[in-house]
Design an enzyme around this catalytic site. Structure first.
Site, PDB file in Angstrom:
ATOM      1  N   ILE A  86      70.688  39.040  40.153  1.00 43.96           N
ATOM      2  CA  ILE A  86      70.948  38.075  40.773  1.00 43.96           C
ATOM      3  C   ILE A  86      72.203  38.016  41.400  1.00 43.96           C
ATOM      4  O   ILE A  86      72.974  39.172  41.975  1.00 43.96           O
ATOM      5  CB  ILE A  86      71.991  36.428  39.877  1.00 43.96           C
ATOM      6  CG1 ILE A  86      71.182  36.708  38.012  1.00 43.96           C
ATOM      7  CG2 ILE A  86      72.659  35.678  40.018  1.00 43.96           C
ATOM      8  CD1 ILE A  86      71.538  35.358  37.380  1.00 43.96           C
ATOM      9  N   HIS A 103      58.336  34.591  43.893  1.00 42.43           N
ATOM     10  CA  HIS A 103      58.599  34.344  42.499  1.00 42.43           C
ATOM     11  C   HIS A 103      57.205  34.132  42.489  1.00 42.43           C
ATOM     12  O   HIS A 103      56.349  33.471  42.953  1.00 42.43           O
ATOM     13  CB  HIS A 103      59.646  32.391  42.063  1.00 42.43           C
ATOM     14  CG  HIS A 103      60.190  32.857  41.040  1.00 42.43           C
ATOM     15  ND1 HIS A 103      60.494  33.413  39.803  1.00 42.43           N
ATOM     16  CD2 HIS A 103      58.753  31.669  40.503  1.00 42.43           C
ATOM     17  CE1 HIS A 103      60.578  32.959  38.831  1.00 42.43           C
ATOM     18  NE2 HIS A 103      59.861  32.292  38.897  1.00 42.43           N
ATOM     19  N   VAL A 138      69.332  30.246  40.254  1.00 45.50           N
ATOM     20  CA  VAL A 138      68.424  31.709  40.779  1.00 45.50           C
ATOM     21  C   VAL A 138      66.740  30.859  40.700  1.00 45.50           C
ATOM     22  O   VAL A 138      66.393  29.738  39.858  1.00 45.50           O
ATOM     23  CB  VAL A 138      68.467  32.256  38.863  1.00 45.50           C
ATOM     24  CG1 VAL A 138      66.506  33.161  39.353  1.00 45.50           C
ATOM     25  CG2 VAL A 138      69.764  32.886  38.884  1.00 45.50           C
TER      26      VAL A 138
END
Ligand code: GRF
Length: 186
Positions: A86, A103, A138
């Site tokens: 993170i 992602h 996130v």
């Protein structure tokens, strides 16, 4: 920035070498010593710096060390190519509009570390990948490029991951190109 196998890192290097991306991958940073990404950097001749998160007292301290590495080579853009940590506001502020993440889902669906497992569990028939600018929460932030893939009845985590990875390798260089063009870097 990479933590694992480093296939997205290599895809960026390859895109630059083939002239598909007007950029240079001037360095890699990894947080896991000996990870696949580090080995790829050695093979590809890209300087690699290890910042093992276990050696830093806080997320902030790690990110400040990363910033120092990036400033040392005067980088314009930073790519989280499978960075499994993170990040903090300090890093985001150091690279406004210049910090990109990849992602393995069609965001905003399935944020977090187990995106592919989540997609399979939800029974979606389409999934994919997203390259986006990084915000503090996130797997959020303005989307640059997405690609969709089918989810097949017989899919496993491995088979769906492979299909998504192939698309990540295509869209990540596009996202870097787009972000750089927006900033008039190229
Ligand atoms: C990719 O699926 C990426 O979306 C996620 O981590 C994975 C990294 O794969 N953030 P690799 O290390 O680039 O092969």
């Amino acid at each position: 920035m990479a933590s694992g196998a480093g296939s997205n890192f290599e895809a960026l290097v390859a895109a630059c070498q083939r002239g598909h991306l007007a950029a240079t991958v001037c360095q890699l940073v990894v947080n896991n010593p000996g990870c696949g990404a580090e080995q790829r950097a050695l093979r590809l001749g890209v300087p690699c710096t290890i910042h093992d998160h276990r050696s830093y007292a806080s997320r902030e301290a790690l990110d400040q060390a990363l910033i120092a590495s990036f400033q040392a080579t005067d980088v314009d853009l930073v790519v989280m190519a499978g960075w499994m940590r993170i990040v903090t506001q300090g890093l985001i502020d150091a690279y406004p509009e210049r910090l990109i993440n990849i992602h393995p889902s069609l965001l905003p669906s399935f944020r977090g570390a187990k995106a592919i497992e989540q997609a399979l569990a939800a029974g979606v028939r389409l999934s994919g990948c997203t390259a986006h600018l990084v915000s503090l929460e996130v797997d959020t932030g303005p989307i640059l490029v997405q690609a969709a893939v089918p989810v097949l009845e017989a899919d496993t985590v491995e088979s769906l991951s492979a299909r998504i990875h192939a698309q990540e390798h295509r869209i990540l260089p596009l996202a870097v190109q787009l972000a750089a063009a927006r900033l008039e870097l190229i």
